[in-house]
Enzyme design. Structure first.
Site, mmCIF file in Angstrom:
data_model
loop_
_atom_site.group_PDB
_atom_site.id
_atom_site.type_symbol
_atom_site.label_atom_id
_atom_site.label_comp_id
_atom_site.label_asym_id
_atom_site.label_seq_id
_atom_site.Cartn_x
_atom_site.Cartn_y
_atom_site.Cartn_z
ATOM 1 N N HIS A 110 0.813 -1.216 0.000
ATOM 2 C CA HIS A 110 0.000 0.000 0.000
ATOM 3 C C HIS A 110 0.846 1.266 0.000
ATOM 4 O O HIS A 110 0.370 2.326 -0.414
ATOM 5 C CB HIS A 110 -0.968 -0.005 1.185
ATOM 6 N N GLY A 111 2.072 1.173 0.472
ATOM 7 C CA GLY A 111 2.942 2.348 0.458
ATOM 8 C C GLY A 111 4.219 2.099 1.237
ATOM 9 O O GLY A 111 4.237 1.317 2.181
#
Length: 175
Positions: free
Chosen positions: A93-94
């Site tokens: 997701h990051g």
């Protein structure tokens, strides 16, 4: 209120994008499965993950968890596989410690759920808890919702410190 509103926002964002992709796909003759199945009425974190972003969760299961051995290996290895899968999901997701923390929290929830499951079942049998009653199910849904809300704070926060300060304010500075 902010935490709950973000929880609702992120669902509508992801689910809405998925629904638009499903609709556009149908316009071109493709048929895609639903990607969200009322995740916020889940009665456990495990059920939440079977209902939330189904295509991504299934991908992580099929291409990471199962190839590492999944649940066809010793219990300790199963727990390790589960935690690695959630940590990688966070990184997917990051590239931020907040996303890693979010993945860790969900992995931790899963481990605690697996560890406490036999105790809950024993308790419920011993004290004849009506596990199919409306109030029991509603309690499970509320606990699951609150736990996912807490994890979303880490998903949304700029830094780990911001997430911790936000959660601390919820507990200590209730107006």
């Amino acid at each position: 209120a902010g935490m709950v509103c973000y929880t609702i926002q992120i669902y509508f964002d992801f689910s809405g994008y998925s629904d638009m992709a499903i609709g556009l796909g149908r316009m071109f003759g493709f048929r895609f499965e639903e990607n969200f199945s009322y995740p916020y009425i889940s009665r456990s974190i495990g059920e939440f993950w079977r209902r939330w972003h189904i295509s991504l969760s299934t991908w992580f299961r099929d291409y990471l968890y199962i190839p590492m051995g999944g649940n066809r290996c010793p219990k300790l290895r199963q727990k390790f596989n589960l935690m690695v899968t959630f940590l990688v999901s966070g990184l997917w997701h990051g590239a931020s410690w907040t996303y890693v923390a979010w993945g860790f929290i969900h992995g931790f929830y899963q481990l605690v759920g697996a560890w406490t499951g036999p105790f809950k079942e024993s308790f419920n049998r011993r004290f004849a808890v009506k596990t199919e009653s409306f109030s029991y199910r509603l309690g499970q849904i509320l606990v699951t919702f609150i736990l996912t809300d807490i994890a979303w704070v880490f998903f949304r926060a700029e830094t780990l410190g911001d997430a911790v300060r936000y959660l601390r304010r919820i507990v200590t500075q209730v107006d």
